[in-house]
Design an enzyme around this catalytic site. Structure first.
Site, PDB file in Angstrom:
ATOM      1  N   TYR A  14      62.950 -48.567  -3.441  1.00  0.00           N
ATOM      2  CA  TYR A  14      63.432 -47.277  -2.941  1.00  0.00           C
ATOM      3  C   TYR A  14      64.069 -46.454  -4.054  1.00  0.00           C
ATOM      4  O   TYR A  14      64.957 -46.933  -4.758  1.00  0.00           O
ATOM      5  CB  TYR A  14      64.436 -47.587  -1.830  1.00  0.00           C
ATOM      6  N   CYS A  41      68.433 -43.978   9.342  1.00  0.00           N
ATOM      7  CA  CYS A  41      69.726 -44.500   9.779  1.00  0.00           C
ATOM      8  C   CYS A  41      69.873 -44.284  11.274  1.00  0.00           C
ATOM      9  O   CYS A  41      69.208 -43.438  11.853  1.00  0.00           O
ATOM     10  CB  CYS A  41      70.849 -43.760   9.079  1.00  0.00           C
ATOM     11  N   HIS A  88      66.551 -39.871  -1.898  1.00  0.00           N
ATOM     12  CA  HIS A  88      67.766 -39.391  -1.229  1.00  0.00           C
ATOM     13  C   HIS A  88      69.007 -39.351  -2.108  1.00  0.00           C
ATOM     14  O   HIS A  88      70.118 -39.168  -1.603  1.00  0.00           O
ATOM     15  CB  HIS A  88      68.051 -40.226   0.033  1.00  0.00           C
TER      16      HIS A  88
END
Ligand code: ADP
Ligand code: SF4
Length: 693
Positions: free
Chosen positions: A170, A31, A173
């Site tokens: 993905y 990010c 996280h």
């Protein structure tokens, strides 16, 4: 100078399915607080990393459907065709420098709150949405699963059309649906998508297959997977479900990008984790797949990278923060310029930008986030525009960076420092528990300045106004730093705390300077960043009874933004520091102090042998006022400007001090901005569809 052949292995190409990376340096998705909000800024930041030699440059999270919306986080987006040109800007910037572009598609599920779209989030099983927010995510039925697969497939094609070379599936996280399906913490389904690990991996497998089928050999398909959630048996573990998933999917993706979850575990700061701390978790992955494996661990040491490859732990060296601190890290290794690497210090100030919804900044790299809007390149700076000479007073982060950047521009610079060492407050802060790597802020700059004949350093040189005027420099920069106040004034107490003028009441400067303390020691934290908790750790480590008091609801509350808060609080509690939250310090007595509840003002008296006030710093700017208070004397000395930078202007983050020093150097002799905004802005186009009502 050429590179040491020892590092040759890092520059071997790596085949990733149908595409080939030019070397082993891989910028994993990260990010940056720019994303679709500041698209050209984001693209320029990525492009510069490609120029710096990274072989693969990935996006941040890229949400791809309104039901998986990660607003308000500022991320990438591929909801529809409309978003393609924005992402294409990034791939174009990356390709221009010969790197591959990767797109990390994300679907938030219960972690994405759909705050923009107002759709109901979906999850494997019904559960509260994450983040202590009211409301539930609903359980997905078979139609939802089918839809999800279709949306992901469509998104992969949009990524291809935007020019990406790699598309991600993905599951990491704790921020995306496929991980929630895999983790037994979140998946309580009784159909073929729940139960055993084969079933819980089903959706992930289907999506990889869908994606491969959709993109064919036009792109590589990478998997990003958290092999361990650090949640024990409750979740995915490297020796349990994590290993099973890698075994089940082993040869399916073209690349494995593996780490631990969640983000605060993955991107731990140097205070809590060493370089390479993830090796223990991800080390097994290569034994289960022939596909290239990427891993991270804040790697900045080229030797360590070589050993990871040679030992067969990783095929590609993944990096987010090291690539932020030094976008040219690969180039510098390639060119045999190891000593020029600006090593990440592991402070997570970059992360704080994301948490605060602002363009990313970095302690070590002041150009981060400024590449496009100010045109600041991390490795290039305009040559000097005049023969002006500059005197910089104070060699902390601000003064050092200012000297370094002015020196690079070719200005003659004298750097005068009162102390016997360069580094300013970094010299003492980096001696505090867990902060040793912060010395890199000093070491990088000292190393660079040493090789600049135009920068002269004067140690043991405390300057007063008369000295400054005597030297006759054209410009004077004051980087004289700051001091902690001793009266308790800060955000909470706007007047001195009664009793603060006693000898047993200390500042952080006193404690760091070795002042004697006697227990129990109250540390009052009205600063909220690292200092109070680090001092608590230090004093507790020296055997003192420590009571940490703060008006906030938790310890070191600003460190939520650096993802350290949970670890800071745990550490203090585990080490036996007494924690008193929601309390101000009403008064300090002779052997005690009066705490006041911030909600009720209810008082209590606590024994205290010493009290340390960590409330605010004030600039050490007396020299500035002395100089500018006598304009005639300045004129007579031929001094054209006197400028404060860093903490001398306003105490703040080290990142702000470095930035302040850099900004001064960039702007010397530069034309003033034409209008009031000193940087380029990207104004989004207004819709023609107006008025609507
Ligand atoms: P910053 O974070 O803004 O760089 P620091 O507090 O780290 O500030 O560094 C300020 C430095 O300035 C310290 O090393 C201090 O010794 C030095 N300094 C302060 N006053 C003077 C002075 N009058 N002459 C020379 N050096 C000074
Ligand atoms: Fe590293 Fe700190 Fe820069 Fe982030 S802000 S890249 S952690 S130096």
């Amino acid at each position: 100078m050429g590179r040491d052949p020892h590092y040759d292995v890092l520059f071997e190409p790596v085949a990733i399915g149908p595409v080939t990376a030019r070397n082993r340096f891989y910028q994993v998705p990260h990010c940056n607080g720019m994303g679709v909000q500041y698209p050209s800024a984001m693209a320029a930041m990525r492009g510069i990393k490609a120029e710096g030699g990274w072989a693969v440059i990935c996006t941040e999270e890229c949400d791809f459907h309104v039901t998986g919306d990660v607003t308000p986080a500022i991320e990438a987006r591929l909801w529809s065709e409309q978003d393609i040109p924005i992402m294409a800007r990034m791939t174009e910037a990356v390709h221009r420098h010969g790197a591959l572009a990767g797109c990390e598609l994300v679907y938030g599920g219960p972690a994405g709150h759909n705050r923009q779209s107002r759709e109901i989030p979906m999850a494997p099983s019904a559960m509260p949405v994450f983040g202590s927010e009211p409301g539930n995510a609903r359980a997905m039925d078979k139609t939802d699963i089918k839809n999800f697969r279709r949306w992901h497939r469509q998104a992969a094609l949009r990524a291809r059309d935007a020019g990406f070379d790699i598309v991600y599936v993905y599951a990491g996280h704790n921020l995306c649906l496929m991980q929630h399906f895999i983790s037994r913490r979140f998946n309580f389904r009784t159909d073929e998508y729940g139960g055993g690990i084969e079933n819980r991996t089903r959706l992930m497998r289907e999506v990889i297959e869908d994606t491969k089928e959709a993109v064919g050999d036009t792109m590589a398909v990478a998997v990003r997977f958290a092999v361990d959630e650090l949640a024990g048996d409750q979740g995915i573990t490297a020796d349990g479900d994590g290993a099973a998933v890698v075994e089940i999917l082993a040869e399916l993706p073209d690349l494995w990008d593996v780490n631990v979850s969640e983000w605060p575990n993955d991107s731990q700061t140097a205070r809590f984790a060493e370089e390479g701390f993830q090796e223990a978790f991800i080390g097994f992955v290569k034994s289960k797949t022939s596909k290239p494996v990427v891993g991270v661990g804040r790697y900045t040491s080229a030797d360590r990278m070589v050993s990871l490859v040679n030992k067969g732990v990783l095929d590609m060296i993944g990096a987010a923060r090291p690539s932020i601190a030094d976008p040219f890290l690969p180039k510098k290794i390639e060119e045999g310029r190891i000593e020029d690497i600006r090593e990440c210090i592991g402070c997570n100030i970059c992360v704080s930008g994301d948490f605060m919804f602002m363009p990313m900044r970095c302690t070590q790299n002041p150009t981060k986030g400024e590449e496009w809007r100010r045109g600041w390149h991390p490795e290039r700076i305009a040559p000097k525009e005049s023969d002006s000479s500059v005197l910089i007073v104070g060699a902390g982060p601000a003064g050092l960076e200012c000297a370094r950047a002015l020196g690079e521009r070719g200005y003659p610079v004298s750097l005068a420092e009162a102390g016997t060492e360069l580094g300013g407050h970094i010299n003492t802060v980096s001696l505090l528990p867990g902060l040793a790597s912060w010395a890199r802020v000093r070491d990088y700059r000292v190393g660079q300045i040493q090789n600049m004949p135009g920068v002269e350093v004067f140690l043991d040189s405390r300057l007063d106004a008369e000295h400054v005027r005597e030297f006759g420099f054209d410009h004077v920069v004051l980087a004289t730093g700051s001091s902690w106040v001793g009266d308790g004034i800060g955000e909470t107490h706007r007047r001195a705390i009664p009793g603060a003028d006693q000898d047993h009441v200390l500042t952080p400067d006193d404690v760091i300077g070795g002042a004697a303390v006697s227990g129990p020691v109250i540390i009052f934290d009205d600063d909220y960043y690292f200092m109070a908790s680090v001092l608590a750790e230090k004093l507790r480590g020296e055997g003192q009874d420590v009571i940490y008091v703060t008006p906030a609801a938790d310890v070191a509350t600003w460190t939520h933004n650096t993802m350290e808060q949970g670890r800071v609080q745990t550490r203090l509690l585990e080490r036996g520091v007494a924690v008193r939250t929601a309390k101000s310090l009403a008064s300090i007595g002779k052997g005690d102090a009066e705490l006041a509840c911030v909600h009720t003002d209810r008082r209590e008296t606590v024994a205290a042998g010493s009290v340390v006030l960590v409330t605010m710093r004030v600039p050490d700017d007396s020299l500035y006022h002395e100089l500018t208070g006598d304009q005639a004397a300045l004129d007579a000395a031929g001094i054209r400007s006197v400028t404060r930078i860093g903490d001398c202007l306003a105490p703040g983050l080290i990142a702000a001090a470095v930035y302040g020093g850099h900004k001064y150097a960039r702007e010397l002799d530069a034309p003033a901005p034409i209008d009031n905004v000193p940087f380029r802005r990207e104004i989004l186009e207004l819709s023609n569809d107006w008025p609507v009502l």
